[in-house]
Design a protein around this motif. Structure first.
Motif, PDB file in Angstrom:
ATOM      1  N   PRO A 278      42.199  60.491  34.706  1.00 47.09           N
ATOM      2  CA  PRO A 278      41.309  59.361  34.461  1.00 47.09           C
ATOM      3  C   PRO A 278      41.151  59.031  32.981  1.00 47.09           C
ATOM      4  N   GLY A 279      41.482  59.989  32.113  1.00 43.95           N
ATOM      5  CA  GLY A 279      41.392  59.729  30.686  1.00 43.95           C
ATOM      6  C   GLY A 279      42.346  58.670  30.185  1.00 43.95           C
ATOM      7  N   LEU A 280      43.320  58.270  31.009  1.00 43.61           N
ATOM      8  CA  LEU A 280      44.227  57.180  30.629  1.00 43.61           C
ATOM      9  C   LEU A 280      43.523  55.837  30.611  1.00 43.61           C
ATOM     10  N   ALA A 281      42.370  55.756  31.260  1.00 44.29           N
ATOM     11  CA  ALA A 281      41.701  54.470  31.457  1.00 44.29           C
ATOM     12  C   ALA A 281      40.332  54.443  30.807  1.00 44.29           C
ATOM     13  N   ARG A 282      39.993  53.306  30.237  1.00 41.12           N
ATOM     14  CA  ARG A 282      38.618  53.024  29.822  1.00 41.12           C
ATOM     15  C   ARG A 282      37.977  52.218  30.946  1.00 41.12           C
ATOM     16  N   THR A 283      36.767  52.599  31.319  1.00 43.92           N
ATOM     17  CA  THR A 283      36.135  51.980  32.475  1.00 43.92           C
ATOM     18  C   THR A 283      34.753  51.432  32.132  1.00 43.92           C
ATOM     19  N   ARG A 284      34.296  50.572  33.010  1.00 44.41           N
ATOM     20  CA  ARG A 284      32.933  50.032  32.911  1.00 44.41           C
ATOM     21  C   ARG A 284      32.352  49.980  34.318  1.00 44.41           C
ATOM     22  N   ALA A 285      31.143  50.490  34.464  1.00 44.95           N
ATOM     23  CA  ALA A 285      30.499  50.522  35.778  1.00 44.95           C
ATOM     24  C   ALA A 285      30.012  49.130  36.165  1.00 44.95           C
ATOM     25  N   ALA A 286      30.093  48.841  37.450  1.00 45.21           N
ATOM     26  CA  ALA A 286      29.611  47.563  37.971  1.00 45.21           C
ATOM     27  C   ALA A 286      29.319  47.700  39.453  1.00 45.21           C
ATOM     28  N   THR A 287      28.538  46.760  39.960  1.00 49.24           N
ATOM     29  CA  THR A 287      28.346  46.637  41.400  1.00 49.24           C
ATOM     30  C   THR A 287      29.321  45.581  41.899  1.00 49.24           C
ATOM     31  N   VAL A 288      30.151  45.966  42.859  1.00 48.16           N
ATOM     32  CA  VAL A 288      31.227  45.087  43.336  1.00 48.16           C
ATOM     33  C   VAL A 288      30.972  44.693  44.773  1.00 48.16           C
ATOM     34  N   GLU A 289      31.150  43.423  45.048  1.00 44.66           N
ATOM     35  CA  GLU A 289      31.127  42.875  46.402  1.00 44.66           C
ATOM     36  C   GLU A 289      32.388  42.046  46.600  1.00 44.66           C
ATOM     37  N   VAL A 290      32.784  41.882  47.862  1.00 42.81           N
ATOM     38  CA  VAL A 290      33.915  41.030  48.204  1.00 42.81           C
ATOM     39  C   VAL A 290      33.388  39.819  48.949  1.00 42.81           C
ATOM     40  N   GLU A 291      33.717  38.643  48.454  1.00 38.12           N
ATOM     41  CA  GLU A 291      33.276  37.398  49.088  1.00 38.12           C
ATOM     42  C   GLU A 291      33.970  37.231  50.438  1.00 38.12           C
ATOM     43  N   LEU A 292      33.175  37.078  51.498  1.00 37.44           N
ATOM     44  CA  LEU A 292      33.729  36.946  52.844  1.00 37.44           C
ATOM     45  C   LEU A 292      33.490  35.572  53.460  1.00 37.44           C
ATOM     46  N   GLY A 293      32.649  34.763  52.833  1.00 35.43           N
ATOM     47  CA  GLY A 293      32.289  33.499  53.467  1.00 35.43           C
ATOM     48  C   GLY A 293      32.759  32.257  52.758  1.00 35.43           C
ATOM     49  N   GLY A 294      33.282  32.384  51.543  1.00 35.49           N
ATOM     50  CA  GLY A 294      33.629  31.204  50.773  1.00 35.49           C
ATOM     51  C   GLY A 294      34.814  30.446  51.340  1.00 35.49           C
ATOM     52  N   THR A 295      34.742  29.136  51.281  1.00 35.24           N
ATOM     53  CA  THR A 295      35.834  28.306  51.796  1.00 35.24           C
ATOM     54  C   THR A 295      37.101  28.476  50.967  1.00 35.24           C
ATOM     55  N   ILE A 296      36.951  28.520  49.638  1.00 35.50           N
ATOM     56  CA  ILE A 296      38.128  28.679  48.777  1.00 35.50           C
ATOM     57  C   ILE A 296      38.082  29.978  47.984  1.00 35.50           C
ATOM     58  N   THR A 297      37.026  30.770  48.148  1.00 35.63           N
ATOM     59  CA  THR A 297      36.909  32.016  47.383  1.00 35.63           C
ATOM     60  C   THR A 297      36.871  33.252  48.272  1.00 35.63           C
TER      61      THR A 297
END
Length: 345
Positions: A278-297
């Protein structure tokens, strides 16, 4: 002690390099491979995995067949990107190895129960089978040592729709279930997410293949050129180098066709490298959601970087790396591995 790994893949040109990276890494112990429908069908993925293990003269590693379709939508595959069998211009004979009697989801569950806290899960395809495993064993986020996934696009355009990365696009419901489940994981076990923001900076070019062939002591050298006739087949003396050359040439030609240059984005082997270091990567914490209802997203990965939703982060998103360091490791490991497996080639 070697790091125990379970891979969940939709092999796939770059998935095959990810698998090779893990097999070539002395600190890795590959316990099992789940074959997930995505780049090609699940049975074809399983065949590719078995054949690649045979090519690499690997030990008897369990390969399980995953679900035929995503959780809620029809399967899309991408032979235009990865070739009719998913491995570019490369061709495998039918492997003598056999598929596990366990399903992909059951393999996930059984392995994490047998080795609580010890396994890193590495997913480089859609998350269909991981989501199914979570339905069987909701404690999986606590039982898994860490999860590393290749997928999503955050501050970056998609590669399938204007906003969607392919792996998420194939099964957005599965990705949403996984992110929701891992909200209960401890902070040090949040999924490491390798999205397009970073993986599209991991650009393999013909010189990388030439260096790898030289490291493997395979001839001829400097085999791939932008001026070659499309579909040219490799004459490399080393079978692993020959496979890689034929697979990646197809990927070079695909990227050039879409005006991205004569190169190939190595999404999945980068995720494999991060899973082991994991030391190969610099990371940033976030809360992630996946859009399931968008017409184009629909299928878009949305990251709340600033905590606007008032929820704890459920992912560590990779925001930086040094591609040159990654390629040095890939060339060294896979080149040495190819030479070791085929010392007389």
């Amino acid at each position: 002690m070697r790091q125990k790994i379970i891979m969940d893949v939709d092999t796939g040109i770059d998935d095959s390099l990810g698998l090779l990276y893990v097999l070539a890494s002395p600190e890795a112990e590959l316990l099992g491979i789940v074959s997930t429908a995505g780049n090609v069908s699940a049975p074809q993925v399983a065949t590719n995995n078995l054949a690649l293990l045979e090519l690499c003269r690997a030990p008897d590693i369990e390969v399980a067949l995953g679900a035929d379709t995503p959780l809620a939508i029809p399967l899309q595959t991408t032979e235009d990107t990865h070739g009719p069998q998913g491995i570019g211009y490369a061709e495998f004979p039918l492997p003598p190895r056999r598929i596990s009697p366990r399903s992909g989801a059951q393999l996930w569950v059984d392995l994490v129960r047998e080795h609580p806290g010890e396994i890193v899960g590495l997913c480089t395809g859609p998350l269909t089978n991981l989501a199914l495993a979570l339905r069987i064993e909701p404690r999986l986020p606590q039982l898994l040592g860490r999860l590393v996934v290749m997928g999503g696009a955050f501050n970056h355009p998609g590669n399938t729709t204007p906003t969607n990365e392919w792996n998420v696009h194939v099964d957005p419901e599965a990705w949403q279930e996984v992110f929701a489940a891992f909200a209960a994981a401890p902070a040090d076990r949040r999924p490491l997410v390798c999205g397009l923001d970073i993986t599209e900076t991991i650009e393999m070019v013909p010189d990388h293949l030439a260096r790898l062939a030289e490291r493997a002591r395979s001839v001829p050298e400097h085999e791939v050129s932008e001026t070659d006739t499309p579909g040219t087949r490799s004459k490399a003396s080393n079978p692993i180098v020959r496979f890689l050359t034929d697979a990646v040439r197809f990927y070079f030609e695909f990227h050039r066709h879409y005006d991205q240059g004569y190169l190939a984005h190595m999404h999945d082997p980068f995720a494999a490298a991060v899973a082991l270091d994991p030391g190969l990567a610099r990371t940033r914490a976030a809360t992630v959601e996946v859009e399931l209802g968008g017409t184009i997203t629909r299928g878009t990965t949305v990251a709340d970087w600033a905590g606007m939703w008032g929820r704890e982060p459920n992912a560590d998103i990779v925001i930086g790396t040094d591609p040159a360091v990654f390629f040095d490791r890939l060339i060294e490991r896979v080149g040495d591995f190819a030479r070791t497996v085929y010392p007389d080639r």
